[in-house]
Design a protein around this motif. Structure first.
Motif, PDB file in Angstrom:
ATOM      1  N   VAL A  21       0.843  -1.197   0.000  1.00  0.00           N
ATOM      2  CA  VAL A  21       0.000   0.000   0.000  1.00  0.00           C
ATOM      3  C   VAL A  21       0.880   1.249   0.000  1.00  0.00           C
ATOM      4  CG1 VAL A  21      -1.688   1.351   1.327  1.00  0.00           C
ATOM      5  CG2 VAL A  21      -1.971  -1.117   1.095  1.00  0.00           C
ATOM      6  N   GLY A  22       1.898   1.241   0.848  1.00  0.00           N
ATOM      7  CA  GLY A  22       2.807   2.388   0.922  1.00  0.00           C
ATOM      8  C   GLY A  22       3.534   2.630  -0.391  1.00  0.00           C
ATOM      9  N   GLY A  23       3.952   1.542  -1.061  1.00  0.00           N
ATOM     10  CA  GLY A  23       4.632   1.684  -2.353  1.00  0.00           C
ATOM     11  C   GLY A  23       3.725   2.318  -3.399  1.00  0.00           C
ATOM     12  N   ALA A  24       2.478   1.870  -3.426  1.00  0.00           N
ATOM     13  CA  ALA A  24       1.515   2.489  -4.337  1.00  0.00           C
ATOM     14  C   ALA A  24       1.290   3.954  -3.943  1.00  0.00           C
ATOM     15  CB  ALA A  24       0.195   1.719  -4.328  1.00  0.00           C
ATOM     16  N   GLY A  25       1.250   4.213  -2.624  1.00  0.00           N
ATOM     17  CA  GLY A  25       1.092   5.585  -2.134  1.00  0.00           C
ATOM     18  C   GLY A  25       2.268   6.467  -2.520  1.00  0.00           C
ATOM     19  N   VAL A  26       3.472   5.896  -2.533  1.00  0.00           N
ATOM     20  CA  VAL A  26       4.659   6.657  -2.962  1.00  0.00           C
ATOM     21  C   VAL A  26       4.515   7.047  -4.432  1.00  0.00           C
ATOM     22  CG1 VAL A  26       7.146   6.480  -3.441  1.00  0.00           C
ATOM     23  CG2 VAL A  26       6.244   5.714  -1.240  1.00  0.00           C
ATOM     24  N   LEU A  27       4.046   6.109  -5.245  1.00  0.00           N
ATOM     25  CA  LEU A  27       3.854   6.422  -6.668  1.00  0.00           C
ATOM     26  C   LEU A  27       2.808   7.515  -6.843  1.00  0.00           C
ATOM     27  CD1 LEU A  27       3.961   2.838  -8.237  1.00  0.00           C
ATOM     28  CD2 LEU A  27       5.775   4.579  -8.215  1.00  0.00           C
ATOM     29  N   VAL A  28       1.718   7.428  -6.075  1.00  0.00           N
ATOM     30  CA  VAL A  28       0.691   8.478  -6.123  1.00  0.00           C
ATOM     31  C   VAL A  28       1.308   9.808  -5.688  1.00  0.00           C
ATOM     32  CG1 VAL A  28      -1.439   9.299  -5.011  1.00  0.00           C
ATOM     33  CG2 VAL A  28      -1.281   6.934  -5.819  1.00  0.00           C
ATOM     34  N   LEU A  30       4.518  10.857  -5.570  1.00  0.00           N
ATOM     35  CA  LEU A  30       5.479  11.412  -6.524  1.00  0.00           C
ATOM     36  C   LEU A  30       4.802  11.829  -7.835  1.00  0.00           C
ATOM     37  CD1 LEU A  30       8.509   9.014  -5.938  1.00  0.00           C
ATOM     38  CD2 LEU A  30       8.315  11.420  -5.256  1.00  0.00           C
ATOM     39  N   GLY A  31       3.810  11.056  -8.268  1.00  0.00           N
ATOM     40  CA  GLY A  31       3.091  11.405  -9.495  1.00  0.00           C
ATOM     41  C   GLY A  31       2.349  12.726  -9.363  1.00  0.00           C
ATOM     42  N   VAL A  32       1.618  12.878  -8.269  1.00  0.00           N
ATOM     43  CA  VAL A  32       0.885  14.132  -8.051  1.00  0.00           C
ATOM     44  C   VAL A  32       1.870  15.286  -7.861  1.00  0.00           C
ATOM     45  CG1 VAL A  32      -0.682  15.348  -6.480  1.00  0.00           C
ATOM     46  CG2 VAL A  32      -1.182  12.995  -7.151  1.00  0.00           C
ATOM     47  N   PHE A  33       2.944  15.048  -7.139  1.00  0.00           N
ATOM     48  CA  PHE A  33       3.965  16.077  -6.918  1.00  0.00           C
ATOM     49  C   PHE A  33       4.503  16.602  -8.240  1.00  0.00           C
ATOM     50  CE2 PHE A  33       8.643  16.852  -6.210  1.00  0.00           C
ATOM     51  CZ  PHE A  33       8.525  18.054  -5.544  1.00  0.00           C
ATOM     52  N   ASN A  34       4.894  15.696  -9.126  1.00  0.00           N
ATOM     53  CA  ASN A  34       5.458  16.114 -10.409  1.00  0.00           C
ATOM     54  C   ASN A  34       4.403  16.722 -11.326  1.00  0.00           C
ATOM     55  OD1 ASN A  34       8.426  15.527 -10.478  1.00  0.00           O
ATOM     56  ND2 ASN A  34       7.640  13.591  -9.679  1.00  0.00           N
ATOM     57  N   LEU A  35       3.182  16.225 -11.255  1.00  0.00           N
ATOM     58  CA  LEU A  35       2.100  16.805 -12.047  1.00  0.00           C
ATOM     59  C   LEU A  35       1.824  18.243 -11.604  1.00  0.00           C
ATOM     60  CD1 LEU A  35      -0.142  16.395 -14.185  1.00  0.00           C
ATOM     61  CD2 LEU A  35      -1.627  15.708 -12.289  1.00  0.00           C
ATOM     62  N   VAL A  36       1.711  18.458 -10.300  1.00  0.00           N
ATOM     63  CA  VAL A  36       1.462  19.815  -9.789  1.00  0.00           C
ATOM     64  C   VAL A  36       2.622  20.734 -10.140  1.00  0.00           C
ATOM     65  CG1 VAL A  36       1.159  21.191  -7.676  1.00  0.00           C
ATOM     66  CG2 VAL A  36      -0.104  19.056  -7.953  1.00  0.00           C
ATOM     67  N   ARG A  37       3.839  20.240 -10.016  1.00  0.00           N
ATOM     68  CA  ARG A  37       5.011  21.063 -10.378  1.00  0.00           C
ATOM     69  C   ARG A  37       5.006  21.410 -11.857  1.00  0.00           C
ATOM     70  NH1 ARG A  37      10.218  20.766  -7.962  1.00  0.00           N
ATOM     71  NH2 ARG A  37      10.387  22.688  -9.127  1.00  0.00           N
ATOM     72  N   HIS A  38       4.547  20.480 -12.677  1.00  0.00           N
ATOM     73  CA  HIS A  38       4.567  20.689 -14.129  1.00  0.00           C
ATOM     74  C   HIS A  38       3.464  21.642 -14.603  1.00  0.00           C
ATOM     75  CE1 HIS A  38       5.417  19.755 -18.306  1.00  0.00           C
ATOM     76  NE2 HIS A  38       4.133  19.487 -18.488  1.00  0.00           N
ATOM     77  N   VAL A  39       2.290  21.576 -13.986  1.00  0.00           N
ATOM     78  CA  VAL A  39       1.157  22.362 -14.485  1.00  0.00           C
ATOM     79  C   VAL A  39       0.904  23.644 -13.695  1.00  0.00           C
ATOM     80  CG1 VAL A  39      -0.005  20.332 -15.433  1.00  0.00           C
ATOM     81  CG2 VAL A  39      -0.598  21.131 -13.140  1.00  0.00           C
ATOM     82  N   SER A  40       1.684  23.892 -12.662  1.00  0.00           N
ATOM     83  CA  SER A  40       1.463  25.114 -11.877  1.00  0.00           C
ATOM     84  C   SER A  40       2.798  25.763 -11.532  1.00  0.00           C
ATOM     85  CB  SER A  40       0.694  24.798 -10.590  1.00  0.00           C
ATOM     86  OG  SER A  40       1.545  24.180  -9.651  1.00  0.00           O
ATOM     87  N   THR A  52       1.207  15.017  -0.839  1.00  0.00           N
ATOM     88  CA  THR A  52       1.174  14.216   0.383  1.00  0.00           C
ATOM     89  C   THR A  52      -0.256  14.021   0.871  1.00  0.00           C
ATOM     90  OG1 THR A  52       3.372  15.038   1.000  1.00  0.00           O
ATOM     91  CG2 THR A  52       2.063  14.025   2.738  1.00  0.00           C
ATOM     92  N   VAL A  53      -1.064  15.062   0.800  1.00  0.00           N
ATOM     93  CA  VAL A  53      -2.464  14.955   1.231  1.00  0.00           C
ATOM     94  C   VAL A  53      -3.222  13.953   0.348  1.00  0.00           C
ATOM     95  CG1 VAL A  53      -4.645  16.229   1.414  1.00  0.00           C
ATOM     96  CG2 VAL A  53      -2.539  17.213   2.342  1.00  0.00           C
ATOM     97  N   PHE A  58      -5.348   8.212  -0.238  1.00  0.00           N
ATOM     98  CA  PHE A  58      -5.169   6.938  -0.933  1.00  0.00           C
ATOM     99  C   PHE A  58      -4.743   5.854   0.051  1.00  0.00           C
ATOM    100  CE2 PHE A  58      -2.366   3.871  -2.942  1.00  0.00           C
ATOM    101  CZ  PHE A  58      -3.115   3.433  -4.019  1.00  0.00           C
ATOM    102  N   ASN A  59      -3.767   6.164   0.897  1.00  0.00           N
ATOM    103  CA  ASN A  59      -3.239   5.180   1.844  1.00  0.00           C
ATOM    104  C   ASN A  59      -4.272   4.761   2.881  1.00  0.00           C
ATOM    105  OD1 ASN A  59      -0.805   5.137   0.538  1.00  0.00           O
ATOM    106  ND2 ASN A  59       0.257   6.403   2.031  1.00  0.00           N
ATOM    107  N   TYR A  60      -5.087   5.696   3.347  1.00  0.00           N
ATOM    108  CA  TYR A  60      -6.097   5.323   4.350  1.00  0.00           C
ATOM    109  C   TYR A  60      -7.004   4.223   3.805  1.00  0.00           C
ATOM    110  CZ  TYR A  60      -9.867   5.180   7.647  1.00  0.00           C
ATOM    111  OH  TYR A  60     -10.791   4.719   8.550  1.00  0.00           O
ATOM    112  N   VAL A  61      -7.459   4.392   2.588  1.00  0.00           N
ATOM    113  CA  VAL A  61      -8.337   3.387   1.987  1.00  0.00           C
ATOM    114  C   VAL A  61      -7.609   2.043   1.894  1.00  0.00           C
ATOM    115  CG1 VAL A  61      -9.600   2.754  -0.115  1.00  0.00           C
ATOM    116  CG2 VAL A  61      -9.723   5.099   0.767  1.00  0.00           C
ATOM    117  N   GLY A  62      -6.380   2.054   1.442  1.00  0.00           N
ATOM    118  CA  GLY A  62      -5.604   0.809   1.333  1.00  0.00           C
ATOM    119  C   GLY A  62      -5.326   0.161   2.677  1.00  0.00           C
TER     120      GLY A  62
END
Length: 167
Positions: A21-28, A30-40, A52-53, A58-62
């Motif tokens: 779950v944590g590994g999938a959360g890391v991908l989420v 880092l993915g959101v981090f880079n997306l936000v950095r790229h589009v804003s 992180t939020v 995502f992690n709570y559900v998992g």
């Protein structure tokens, strides 16, 4: 010896599920981090906090529905409150590492930001694993286990004991 190895096997399974779950959360994260950095044009740490939020949700559900699905489900309000408190502390740890690298040492290239974001996630994960398993998703007592010492029943004799003479 059997009990110890059974306990160790349960811990290994728990760590593996937490890691998945944590590994999938890391991908989420880092993915959101880079997306936000790229589009804003948001600063690095603000983009990281948003990511992180999203990963916390995502992690709570998992964790609730897979890793710790067999844990005590009573008191969901308490569980969610503790999860959010400990996740907020993890957020501060994770983003504190990134903040220190970015603003303390000036390491703010995209590669450096991702490396220190990842390092921060790793440090915060140690805290989160301990706090989630200890406080948030508590183990249910084993079937038939006694919560405390059994009460002692005393029999009071109907008649007082005969007095012994002291010479």
């Amino acid at each position: 010896m059997e009990r110890g190895s059974s306990r160790l096997q349960r811990l290994v399974r728990e760590v593996a599920k937490f890691g998945a779950v944590g590994g999938a959360g890391v991908l989420v994260n880092l993915g959101v981090f880079n997306l936000v950095r790229h589009v804003s044009d948001l600063p690095v740490v603000r983009a990281s906090i948003i990511a992180t939020v999203v990963a916390i949700a995502f992690n709570y559900v998992g964790f609730r529905y897979w890793t710790y699905r067999d844990r005590d489900k009573g008191g969901r309000t308490r569980e969610l409150t503790l999860f959010l408190v400990f996740s907020a502390i993890g957020l501060v740890i994770e983003n504190g590492v990134l903040y220190l690298a970015t603003y303390g040492f000036g390491w703010d290239s995209p590669l450096q930001s991702n490396v220190f974001k990842f390092v921060g996630i790793g440090v915060a994960t140690l805290f989160r694993f301990w706090s989630y398993r200890s406080w948030v998703f508590r183990a249910m007592p084993a079937q038939g286990a006694v919560a405390g010492p059994e009460p002692v029943l005393r029999h009071e004799p109907d008649e007082p004991a005969p007095r012994q003479r002291v010479p």
